[in-house]
Enzyme design. Structure first.
Site, short mmCIF file in Angstrom:
data_model
loop_
_atom_site.label_atom_id
_atom_site.label_comp_id
_atom_site.label_asym_id
_atom_site.label_seq_id
_atom_site.Cartn_x
_atom_site.Cartn_y
_atom_site.Cartn_z
CG LEU A 123 51.39 -13.53 75.29
CD1 LEU A 123 50.81 -14.38 76.42
CD2 LEU A 123 50.26 -12.79 74.58
CG ASP A 124 53.65 -6.61 76.14
OD1 ASP A 124 54.39 -6.65 75.15
OD2 ASP A 124 52.67 -5.84 76.23
CE LYS A 125 60.51 -10.01 83.15
NZ LYS A 125 61.76 -9.32 83.58
#
Length: 332
Positions: free
Chosen positions: A147-149
């Site tokens: 997942l994106d940060k």
């Protein structure tokens, strides 16, 4: 390893050069243009799908070079042994083969230049110890998707090599249930549908992804507007904001963020794809809720256990910043 190639990373280095003429071997032509890259390194990058001409992947280094714009995506150089860190984790499931966590916003999935500590990998190394799959040579041990940060939600990691291989196969076959919740500026129209495009690096900003007419990779997202907030500014216009459920059928970099933006309904708080400003009441709600990221949460992850075959499904609610924002939007 997964349906989202690890070379397409937020922290990858993108090199570009235009060849005006062909004729010589491609690996030699590119080595002449990029002297820091050996022909062997270029051949390995081609095998990974990291070299493209005019947006199309090129994989045969011994073929004759053709004129065009060449792009090389260099994955970040990372330590093969990140440092274990005793970071608290919200564990939803764990056995000898798997661990499923609810990743908080602000935590990167794996180390990268400028973000070498405080990641999920660092936390998993401390939590799982030597049982984590991939230790001893893989820079992202146990990670088969990410997942994106600043996206929160459910992630799975492998603790055994057999689970790692099985999960990778499930992701590659798109045999995974993945549903996200997004709060958007305005609302996509129609209220339910499928977005099916090609996604690749933007030609105007290589740090961003974009919907492309050619090149890129197939990206498919089903979406459904679950609730709208705020009366339209004009008759027949869009509401001020919406809650949208998105189901992924592929896993491209920034897929949901790009797809919703392409429908004119970018995710609230998105610093990259949220072009244009929300209406004043929505901006006030964002500030009051303390949202400092894209309002995107991976709410559902379902799959067959890669070792036992047991059906597993995990669902979590959006964290406090999104929950408070949604409550404030409901009052508009």
């Amino acid at each position: 390893m997964s349906d989202e190639p690890l070379i397409e990373d937020d922290d990858a280095v993108v090199l570009e050069a235009r060849l005006e003429a062909g004729g010589v071997r491609l690996d030699k032509a590119l080595a002449d243009v990029f002297p820091d890259l050996s022909r062997a390194r270029l051949q390995a990058l081609m095998a990974e799908g990291a070299v493209r001409r005019d947006g199309e992947v090129v994989s045969n280094g011994s073929a004759k070079a053709q004129a065009g714009l060449y792009t090389i995506i260099l994955p970040p150089v990372l330590s093969a042994t990140p440092t274990p860190e005793a970071i608290p984790l919200t564990v939803l499931f764990e056995d000898a083969d798997l661990i499923v966590v609810d990743k908080p916003a602000g935590m990167a999935a794996h180390p990268a230049p400028g973000c070498e500590t405080g990641t999920l990998v660092n936390a998993l190394l401390a939590h799982c110890g030597a049982s984590l799959s991939g230790i001893g040579g893989v820079a992202r041990p146990g990670i088969v998707h990410r997942l994106d940060k600043d996206t929160s939600g459910v992630m799975v990691a492998a603790k055994s090599d057999r689970a790692h291989a099985g999960l990778s196969a499930l992701f590659a076959a798109h045999d995974i249930e993945r549903t996200y919740v997004a709060l958007t500026r305005g609302s996509p129209s129609p209220a339910k549908g499928r977005i099916e495009t090609l996604i690749g690096r933007s030609s105007s900003d290589r740090r961003k992804m974009a919907v492309l007419r050619s090149g890129g990779r197939e990206a498919v997202t089903d979406y459904e507007v679950e609730q709208v907030f705020g009366a339209p500014a004009r008759a027949g216009g869009a509401p001020l904001a919406a809650r949208v459920a998105c189901t992924l059928h592929t896993g491209r970099t920034h897929q949901i963020r790009v797809h919703l933006a392409s429908k004119g309904a970018p995710i609230l708080g998105d610093p990259v794809y949220g072009s244009g400003s929300p209406a004043a009441p929505v901006r006030a709600a964002i500030a009051e809720a303390g949202l400092k990221r894209q309002a995107l949460h991976a709410a559902v992850l379902g799959f067959a256990h890669p070792v036992t075959g047991e059906p597993l499904r995990f669902e979590t609610s959006p964290p406090l910043d999104m929950a408070e924002l949604e409550q404030l939007l409901a009052g508009l």
